[in-house]
Design an enzyme around this catalytic site. Structure first.
Site, PDB file in Angstrom:
ATOM      1  CD  GLU A   1      -1.670   0.284   3.523  1.00 16.29           C
ATOM      2  OE1 GLU A   1      -2.333   1.321   3.464  1.00 16.29           O
ATOM      3  OE2 GLU A   1      -1.908  -0.626   4.339  1.00 16.29           O
TER       4      GLU A   1
ATOM      5  CB  SER B   1      -8.993   3.952   9.117  1.00 18.09           C
ATOM      6  OG  SER B   1      -9.736   3.560   8.000  1.00 18.09           O
TER       7      SER B   1
ATOM      8  CB  SER C   1       0.875   6.100   7.093  1.00 25.50           C
ATOM      9  OG  SER C   1       0.730   4.819   7.626  1.00 25.50           O
TER      10      SER C   1
ATOM     11  NE  ARG D   1       3.274   3.652   8.846  1.00 27.19           N
ATOM     12  CZ  ARG D   1       2.983   3.840  10.133  1.00 27.19           C
ATOM     13  NH1 ARG D   1       3.921   3.711  11.050  1.00 27.19           N
ATOM     14  NH2 ARG D   1       1.757   4.160  10.510  1.00 27.19           N
TER      15      ARG D   1
HETATM   16  P1  ADP Z   1      -8.723   3.731   4.598  1.00 27.17           P
HETATM   17  O1  ADP Z   1      -7.893   3.253   3.436  1.00 27.17           O
HETATM   18  O2  ADP Z   1      -8.116   3.438   5.937  1.00 27.17           O
HETATM   19  O3  ADP Z   1     -10.156   3.338   4.504  1.00 27.17           O
HETATM   20  P2  ADP Z   1      -9.171   6.441   3.525  1.00 27.17           P
HETATM   21  O4  ADP Z   1      -8.034   7.262   3.023  1.00 27.17           O
HETATM   22  O5  ADP Z   1     -10.104   5.893   2.514  1.00 27.17           O
HETATM   23  O6  ADP Z   1      -8.615   5.330   4.513  1.00 27.17           O
HETATM   24  O7  ADP Z   1      -9.956   7.365   4.536  1.00 27.17           O
HETATM   25  C1  ADP Z   1     -10.991   6.894   5.377  1.00 27.17           C
HETATM   26  C2  ADP Z   1     -11.540   8.070   6.152  1.00 27.17           C
HETATM   27  O8  ADP Z   1     -12.079   9.039   5.239  1.00 27.17           O
HETATM   28  C3  ADP Z   1     -12.680   7.747   7.080  1.00 27.17           C
HETATM   29  O9  ADP Z   1     -12.218   7.297   8.328  1.00 27.17           O
HETATM   30  C4  ADP Z   1     -13.409   9.073   7.185  1.00 27.17           C
HETATM   31  O10 ADP Z   1     -12.806   9.910   8.150  1.00 27.17           O
HETATM   32  C5  ADP Z   1     -13.163   9.716   5.830  1.00 27.17           C
HETATM   33  N1  ADP Z   1     -14.267   9.632   4.858  1.00 27.17           N
HETATM   34  C6  ADP Z   1     -14.423  10.469   3.791  1.00 27.17           C
HETATM   35  N2  ADP Z   1     -15.507  10.165   3.090  1.00 27.17           N
HETATM   36  C7  ADP Z   1     -16.094   9.103   3.687  1.00 27.17           C
HETATM   37  C8  ADP Z   1     -17.262   8.319   3.407  1.00 27.17           C
HETATM   38  N3  ADP Z   1     -18.071   8.601   2.374  1.00 27.17           N
HETATM   39  N4  ADP Z   1     -17.534   7.285   4.238  1.00 27.17           N
HETATM   40  C9  ADP Z   1     -16.743   6.997   5.272  1.00 27.17           C
HETATM   41  N5  ADP Z   1     -15.629   7.712   5.591  1.00 27.17           N
HETATM   42  C10 ADP Z   1     -15.300   8.752   4.815  1.00 27.17           C
END
Ligand code: ADP
Length: 356
Positions: free
Chosen positions: A122, A179, A182, A194
């Site tokens: 990733e 979530s 990093s 990192r």
């Molecule tokens: P991951 O790969 O860990 O899922 P992302 O970069 O996709 O991480 O980001 C997830 C975060 O983006 C969520 O924790 C929330 O804060 C935010 N977010 C933005 N749009 C949304 C959505 N439509 N639904 C849920 N979370 C969202």
């Protein structure tokens, strides 16, 4: 781009802890080669309540048009079932996939639609996607100029497009707010390490918001937080000193303790609106990330800090706040920069592993 028979190579998937991101490379022969899948994807911008195509993000690149789709990871089984039902998997053997989901859901894809998820790291994908966009998309980056505080303690500044520097780009710090968070030091187009991270990220914001307020989605919480007043729940320097703390030049409206006012009330919930809670949570998470980012930049000797990840999606309060925090802590020596495709670099990197 070289030609490849497996049509799965026209996709890049990134399945994270909260969101799944899918990029689709539309080539000239898409209508004949991919038929139904192509038609379905482009005919809609909303596939279900939690699965969308961000039409205004589409990019015209040398190999074709790139489209951007996102869905909730918790609904992935439904997505796979839908693909199976419509026979969309017919001509697809393998899809390059990054994020934890590439591991967690590989059996689901194999068993239900016979698709192999080709695992890509990733962070490597993130860097590759980011580098590609920096080289090919001139208006991708923006920052905030004339960062200053308004009466609410918020950063008020003008949003400005910045062009990627052709020299002295490296090293820079990349703060990916998904979530969790990093923090990478990027030293060349392919080299990075990192350097830090924090578990207080976008997932924390969304989780606490759902727990402490009536809002059921990120988008709802975003809209609410624009109207909210964080001072209804936060404790400021003024609440403690009755005015400014002059010895250290801290004005009365400086945030002293996120949610601090709630600890001093007998019935904390009375008089507090859900929108105030959403706003305060947003400021709490963002301020902390800004500070961790600044300290990491100092420690790893980088002047420029780039922020990405879906926490910043349609979240101008957070990006302005981060820009302000970096400017403030660095005494205007460092600058925070942001991207229009903030959440899609991993998926794009996965697509690129077979298309460059
Ligand atoms: P991951 O790969 O860990 O899922 P992302 O970069 O996709 O991480 O980001 C997830 C975060 O983006 C969520 O924790 C929330 O804060 C935010 N977010 C933005 N749009 C949304 C959505 N439509 N639904 C849920 N979370 C969202």
């Amino acid at each position: 781009y070289h030609r490849d028979k497996d049509l799965g190579r026209r996709f890049g998937l990134d399945v994270g802890g909260t969101l799944g991101k899918l990029v689709y490379l539309e080539k000239a022969d898409a209508a004949t080669e991919l038929g139904d899948v192509h038609t379905f994807m482009l005919a809609n911008t909303s596939y279900s309540k939690s699965s969308m195509r961000d039409a205004d993000m589409a990019l015209s690149l040398p190999g074709g048009q790139v489209h951007f789709v996102r869905f909730e990871t918790s609904k992935l089984e439904g997505v796979v079932e839908f693909v199976r039902h419509r026979c969309f998997h017919r001509d697809i053997r393998a899809i390059p996939c990054t994020g934890g989901g590439a591991f967690k859901f590989s059996k689901l894809f194999e068993d239900h639609v016979g698709i192999t998820l080709e695992k890509c790291d990733e962070l490597a994908c993130l860097i590759q996607g980011l580098g590609f966009v920096m080289r090919h998309v001139p208006d991708e980056c923006y920052t905030f100029k004339n960062v200053a505080l308004n009466h609410q303690g918020m950063g008020e500044a003008t949003k400005t497009i910045v062009h990627t520097p052709t020299s002295e780009l490296y090293p820079f710090l990349l703060v990916n707010i998904g979530s969790g968070v990093s923090i990478l030091k990027v030293t060349s187009a392919t080299e990075y390490s990192r350097v830090s991270g924090t578990s207080l990220g976008g997932g924390t914001y969304l989780g606490l918001c759902k727990l402490l307020s009536k809002y059921k989605s990120f988008d709802e919480a975003m809209v609410a937080s624009i109207a909210g007043d964080s001072n209804a729940v936060d404790m400021t320097v003024g609440d403690i000193y009755g005015g400014n703390y002059t010895q250290f030049n801290l004005s009365a409206d400086t945030l002293a303790s996120s949610f601090g006012k709630m600890g001093t009330k007998y019935e904390p919930k009375s008089g507090v609106k859900d929108e105030d809670v959403a706003r305060s949570l947003l400021i709490m998470i963002t301020t902390n990330i800004g500070q961790v980012a600044y300290l990491s930049a100092q420690r790893s000797d980088t002047q420029r800090i780039y922020f990405c990840g879906n926490f910043l999606r349609q979240n101008e309060i957070a990006s302005r706040q981060l820009a302000y925090a970096i400017d403030y802590w660095s005494k205007s020596k460092m600058q925070a920069q942001f991207f229009h495709h903030e959440g899609f670099f991993g998926a794009l990197g996965a697509l690129l592993t077979h298309n460059q």
